[in-house]
Design an enzyme around this catalytic site. Structure first.
Site, mmCIF file in Angstrom:
data_model
loop_
_atom_site.group_PDB
_atom_site.id
_atom_site.type_symbol
_atom_site.label_atom_id
_atom_site.label_comp_id
_atom_site.label_asym_id
_atom_site.label_seq_id
_atom_site.Cartn_x
_atom_site.Cartn_y
_atom_site.Cartn_z
ATOM 1 N N GLU A 35 -4.237 8.302 -7.178
ATOM 2 C CA GLU A 35 -3.588 8.380 -5.889
ATOM 3 C C GLU A 35 -4.576 7.762 -4.892
ATOM 4 O O GLU A 35 -5.729 8.183 -4.844
ATOM 5 C CB GLU A 35 -3.339 9.853 -5.565
ATOM 6 C CG GLU A 35 -2.329 10.056 -4.491
ATOM 7 C CD GLU A 35 -2.118 11.535 -4.187
ATOM 8 O OE1 GLU A 35 -2.352 12.384 -5.074
ATOM 9 O OE2 GLU A 35 -1.746 11.822 -3.049
ATOM 10 N N ARG A 261 -10.235 18.319 -17.798
ATOM 11 C CA ARG A 261 -10.948 17.560 -16.766
ATOM 12 C C ARG A 261 -12.435 17.597 -17.040
ATOM 13 O O ARG A 261 -12.944 18.515 -17.678
ATOM 14 C CB ARG A 261 -10.773 18.216 -15.388
ATOM 15 C CG ARG A 261 -9.410 18.391 -14.894
ATOM 16 C CD ARG A 261 -9.444 19.178 -13.587
ATOM 17 N NE ARG A 261 -9.882 18.353 -12.482
ATOM 18 C CZ ARG A 261 -9.064 17.566 -11.784
ATOM 19 N NH1 ARG A 261 -7.791 17.527 -12.062
ATOM 20 N NH2 ARG A 261 -9.507 16.839 -10.794
ATOM 21 N N LYS A 271 -11.136 15.921 -4.401
ATOM 22 C CA LYS A 271 -11.161 14.901 -3.356
ATOM 23 C C LYS A 271 -11.217 15.542 -1.976
ATOM 24 O O LYS A 271 -11.817 14.998 -1.064
ATOM 25 C CB LYS A 271 -9.944 13.993 -3.489
ATOM 26 C CG LYS A 271 -10.220 12.851 -4.454
ATOM 27 C CD LYS A 271 -9.111 11.846 -4.428
ATOM 28 C CE LYS A 271 -8.268 11.995 -5.652
ATOM 29 N NZ LYS A 271 -7.114 11.125 -5.707
#
Ligand code: ATP
Ligand code: MG
Length: 553
Positions: A35, A261, A271
């Site tokens: 993204e 992850r 983020k």
């Protein structure tokens, strides 16, 4: 990809092997779907190496797709940085860059198809009410009073949404699935919402934007993705992924697989937190060498190969894990130990005068101790040189293998010297060390057989070049800063120390990002932003040894 980088197998590769053997697929097509709302970090590198690595190894393809359904948080600055980071890591995407926003027309038509099939409806509860109706993990949700609108009414209202007839939050499109599903994502998830936002790719064409779960699966299918790899938090969303594709008219059926992850000690990876570090000026920017971003690691002196090697070493599994920071450091240390030329730099200089040395001499020094193919360089040796303040003692026991008053030491690549006397300032600090040298010791032991054990590095005082030396350390003082109530409170106050050093003259022509081993002090690179020919700046990439392991162990 070289032999040395051949990647080990993992559960995803085993699935692919099976799919190819059974004929379920004849080729492999993956995608990396960032993204564009921040810079890529080392966690993304894990996903990049997995997706692009699989495409390479199976002679398949990997798309770079910007998952751009959140116009308010996205920016072309992020698009550009992501492209350049993926390329820098050494990967090539298939064909043109993809954007989810390329499919906004098609996504809209698929939404209409769901409405026509009675599988989607326009909701007019407020976001607050929708939340209240959703229920909890233990209590079923409640059906919306708008759930049983007719197809015609829904088509009219969805058109009104698209044409700007509803304000933000006044209406949204929901899938009609099951308000009592044990999977929260299946409780009539929102597919489209109203946002009067300018989009970095589509401009002002749309005032409704599709949600991630609706967009991702359809984008995968439209691009012919065979294996859609994502992280474990999307495990439940797989139900919705399949539901959407099962209920629209689309040919390919990609499959989603989840892996864990990357979490790295002494680092934050969300983020939102990284943006906070940047926007509150707690670091100098996204590429601050202490950041876990690809651009930060790059500026710190990490090489693409070292990051790929790290991703190979950590592997791909479904187990949640926390990787030691030292494992990342050891990858770059191994790389630079092998590949970085050596050079001499003095970080905390003290002057040393060789009183019986007359002329300047040019010495030829090997660039790498065990790699003659890396060549040699010329290093000027002069009557006055700098050594590290810490490499001299007035008095010391035998364990101290450096320069001691009245004793001998070898200057690396040069002669054996002996400290004869010192000069101090009014406060008792040593200002100069006066020495003599043995002219018959260049590249050989003293003729009389006496042993000189220590070797220290040095830089010519008159020919050396001043340089700013930035010593970086971990950004946080605790292994899991994300677990703190306020992670900014555990920033390591000494994570950056700036020194005024002096480096050998050959380094004045070093290129941005070029890495070196400064003899006896660590691995350093030329700072790509602040270093100029007038003012050299070096960043410490990593120390010669893992000092944290020593402290911890
Ligand atoms: P955040 O949750 O902080 O916003 P994100 O995971 O949503 O980050 P994306 O840009 O959506 O960020 O991520 C792109 C791809 O990278 C996704 O497939 C995601 O699963 C993967 N990814 C992100 N972080 C990690 C990580 N720490 N380890 C492995 N893969 C990751
Ligand atoms: Mg995401």
């Amino acid at each position: 990809m070289s032999e040395a980088e051949a990647r080990p197998s993992n559960f995803i590769r085993q699935i692919i092997d099976k799919d190819l053997a059974s004929g379920t697929h004849t080729t492999v097509h993956t995608r990396f779907p960032p993204e564009p709302n921040g810079y890529l970090h080392i966690g993304h590198a894990k996903s990049i190496c997995l997706n692009f690595g699989i495409a390479q190894d199976y002679q398949g393809q990997c798309n770079l797709r910007f998952d751009d359904t959140n116009p308010e948080k996205e920016d072309v600055e992020y698009v550009e940085s992501i492209k350049s980071d993926v390329e820098w890591l050494g990967f090539e995407w298939a064909g043109d860059i993809c954007y989810s926003s390329n499919y906004f027309d098609k996504l809209h038509d698929y939404a209409v198809e769901l409405i026509e099939k009675g599988l989607a409806y326009v909701e007019e509860l407020t976001p607050e009410q929708i939340r209240e109706h959703r229920g909890t993990l233990t209590a079923p949700g409640k059906e919306s009073p708008y759930r049983d609108r007719s197809v015609e009414e829904n088509l009219t209202l969805f058109k009104k949404m698209r044409e700007g007839g509803f304000k933000e939050g006044e209406a949204c499109l929901r899938a009609k699935i099951d308000m009592s599903s044990s999977f929260m994502v299946m409780r009539d998830p929102v597919l489209y919402r109203v946002r009067f936002a300018h989009h970095h790719q589509t401009g002002d064409k749309w005032c409704i934007y599709p949600m991630y779960d609706f967009t991702h699966c359809i984008s995968d299918a439209l691009e012919g993705i065979t294996h859609s790899l994502c992280t474990l938090e999307f495990q439940d969303n797989r139900r919705l992924y399949d539901w959407v594709l099962d209920n629209i008219t689309i040919e390919t059926q990609p499959r989603q697989y989840e892996f864990s992850r990357l979490n790295l000690e002494y680092t934050v990876m969300s983020k939102r937190k990284l943006i906070q570090l940047v926007s509150e000026n707690l670091v100098s920017g996204w590429d601050d060498p202490r950041m876990p971003t690809i651009s930060g690691l790059r500026r710190r002196g990490f090489t693409p190969a070292s990051i790929r090697e790290f991703c190979k070493r950590i592997g791909v599994t479904k187990q949640e894990n926390m990787i030691e920071f030292g494992s990342l450091e050891s990858c770059i240390r191994d790389d630079l130990n092998e590949n970085a030329p050596r050079a001499m730099a003095v970080l905390d200089p003290i002057k040393l005068v060789i009183e019986n040395f007359g002329e300047e001499e040019t010495l030829t020094v090997a660039n790498h101790p065990n790699k003659p193919e890396m060549g040699t360089r010329e290093v000027p040796f002069t009557r006055e040189v700098f050594i590290e303040r810490d490499d001299f003692r007035e008095d010391a026991n035998k364990k101290y293998k450096r320069l001691v008053l009245g004793k001998e030491v070898r200057l690396r690549g040069a002669y054996v010297i002996k400290a004869e006397r010192i000069e101090k300032d009014d406060e008792g600090n040593i200002t100069t060390i006066f020495c003599s040298y043995d002219a018959d010791t260049l590249g050989k032991n003293p003729a009389d057989g006496r042993k000189v054990k220590g070797v220290i590095h040095w830089v010519s005082a008159s020919k050396g070049v001043e340089a700013e030396i930035r010593l970086y350390d971990r950004l946080f003082t605790v292994p899991n800063p994300a677990a703190e109530s306020d992670f900014t409170q555990v920033i390591n106050p000494t994570s950056l120390e700036v020194l005024n050093g002096v480096v050998e003259p050959s380094l004045s022509s070093a290129l941005a990002e070029q890495g070196f081993q400064f003899e006896r002090t660590g691995y350093f690179c030329v700072d790509s932003k602040d270093s100029t020919s007038d003012k050299l700046v070096f960043n410490r990439t990593v120390g010669l040894r893992d000092t944290w392991a020593k402290i911890a162990g």
